[in-house]
Write an enzyme that holds these catalytic residues in place. Structure first.
Site, PDB file in Angstrom:
ATOM      1  N   GLU A  70     -10.856  -4.133   4.204  1.00 58.38           N
ATOM      2  CA  GLU A  70     -11.374  -2.958   3.556  1.00 58.38           C
ATOM      3  C   GLU A  70     -12.834  -3.260   2.733  1.00 58.38           C
ATOM      4  OE1 GLU A  70      -8.477  -1.793   0.457  1.00 58.38           O
ATOM      5  OE2 GLU A  70     -10.106  -0.475  -0.607  1.00 58.38           O
ATOM      6  N   ASP A  95       3.659  -1.352   2.289  1.00 56.75           N
ATOM      7  CA  ASP A  95       2.952  -2.353   1.530  1.00 56.75           C
ATOM      8  C   ASP A  95       3.958  -2.935   0.491  1.00 56.75           C
ATOM      9  OD1 ASP A  95       0.062  -2.445   2.253  1.00 56.75           O
ATOM     10  OD2 ASP A  95      -0.319  -0.966   0.261  1.00 56.75           O
ATOM     11  N   SER A 135      -1.419   2.360  -2.791  1.00 56.80           N
ATOM     12  CA  SER A 135      -2.403   3.313  -3.476  1.00 56.80           C
ATOM     13  C   SER A 135      -1.544   4.434  -4.108  1.00 56.80           C
ATOM     14  CB  SER A 135      -3.486   3.590  -2.786  1.00 56.80           C
ATOM     15  OG  SER A 135      -2.845   4.167  -1.196  1.00 56.80           O
TER      16      SER A 135
HETATM   17  O1  KIV Z   1      -2.640   1.223  -0.340  1.00 55.70           O
HETATM   18  C1  KIV Z   1      -3.576   1.532   0.521  1.00 55.70           C
HETATM   19  O2  KIV Z   1      -3.374   2.880   0.450  1.00 55.70           O
HETATM   20  C2  KIV Z   1      -4.051   0.728   1.339  1.00 55.70           C
HETATM   21  C3  KIV Z   1      -5.205   1.406   2.153  1.00 55.70           C
HETATM   22  C4  KIV Z   1      -6.353   1.265   1.286  1.00 55.70           C
HETATM   23  C5  KIV Z   1      -5.594   0.545   3.358  1.00 55.70           C
HETATM   24  O3  KIV Z   1      -3.998  -0.421   1.482  1.00 55.70           O
END
Ligand code: KIV
Length: 276
Positions: free
Chosen positions: A186, A87, A49
């Site tokens: 989510e 991520d 994000s």
């Molecule tokens: O990228 C992010 O911030 C996420 C959250 C929405 C869990 O994956």
């Protein structure tokens, strides 16, 4: 004074919290916010994000592995206690299990974080198993998977019609059975999130997925009131945008009126001790 040895929370520690006290998580992309969060959360997610929040992108799709590693390193430098999860961005893991492992190896070696997160359910289960067997702690992400925005068409919540539950439940089960230590759910209707949480062995971390989950996560800038638009599931715990704007306005006014810098903010000449 001897250094205090503070052990970081690990992926197995999070896994062991299934059904216990709720797991607390927030996103962070910077050393300074990581430092503020560290004592209060169980894990910090360096989420992709950041593409939207930090860089003003429309979606997370253009985010690169290098961007994730740069911010992952900053968050590791700012924290010492919480598990840091980074991520895997779109395009860095879907092509093959080998591609996924190579990306994870870079993330783990270059950031020293404790786990990675990737999106997808049934289609990613073999990859999750491959990674876990090779020493990579994986957090899954099911329900709304923002990296798939171009095929999904919108960021709307999933499972609000019971007829749509089966594939989402199958995704969650596949991720858990493949060995994920936890999974983000989510934007999923409450009864479905409750069912998933009851039926999978690993903890579920909800974002817009109700209090039925084993833990909760929010994007820090959303809950602090820094993001201009937020989804319905976000509760604002602060109004930082208004505070920042007021501070900047005061600064600009004081510079223009020469009120700043004041005498407390300038370096006077050193006073010389007289020899006579
Ligand atoms: O990228 C992010 O911030 C996420 C959250 C929405 C869990 O994956």
């Amino acid at each position: 004074m001897a250094d205090i040895d503070i052990r970081r929370i690990t992926a197995p520690d999070i896994r062991a919290r299934k059904g216990g006290e709720p797991i607390v998580a927030l996103t962070s992309y910077h050393a300074h916010t990581a430092r503020l969060l560290d004592a209060h959360v169980d894990f910090i997610l360096v989420g992709d994000s950041l593409g939207m929040v930090m860089h003003g992108l429309e979606t997370t799709v253009p985010v690169t592995l290098d961007m994730m590693i740069l911010q992952g390193r900053a968050v590791m430098r700012g924290s010492k206690r919480a598990l840091v999860v980074v991520d895997l961005p779109f395009g860095s893991y879907e092509a093959s299990k080998e591609q996924a492992f190579a990306s994870c190896a870079r993330v783990l070696k270059e950031t020293h974080c404790g786990a990675v997160k990737l999106e997808g359910g049934v289609r990613m289960a073999d990859t999750i198993r491959f990674l876990v067997e090779r020493g990579v702690p994986v957090m899954g992400h099911v329900g709304l998977t923002p990296q798939a925005i171009n095929t999904l068409g919108s960021f709307r919540a999933r499972g609000r019609d019971q007829a749509d539950w089966a594939p989402i439940l199958a995704d969650a089960k596949a991720v858990a059975e493949a060995g994920a230590f936890a999974m983000v759910i989510e934007a999923v209707a409450e009864p479905l999130a409750r069912k998933i949480t009851a039926e999978v062995k690993c903890p579920t971390i909800g974002i817009g997925a109700s209090p039925a989950c084993d833990g909760q996560i929010l994007v820090l800038e959303d809950m602090l009131g820094l993001s201009p638009r937020v989804p319905r599931f976000v509760k604002r715990y602060g109004e930082l945008a208004a505070h920042i704007e007021a501070a900047v306005k005061d600064y600009a006014r004081e510079v223009r009126s020469r009120e700043f810098p004041g005498s407390a903010n300038v370096y006077p000449l050193k006073t010389r001790s007289s020899s006579s």
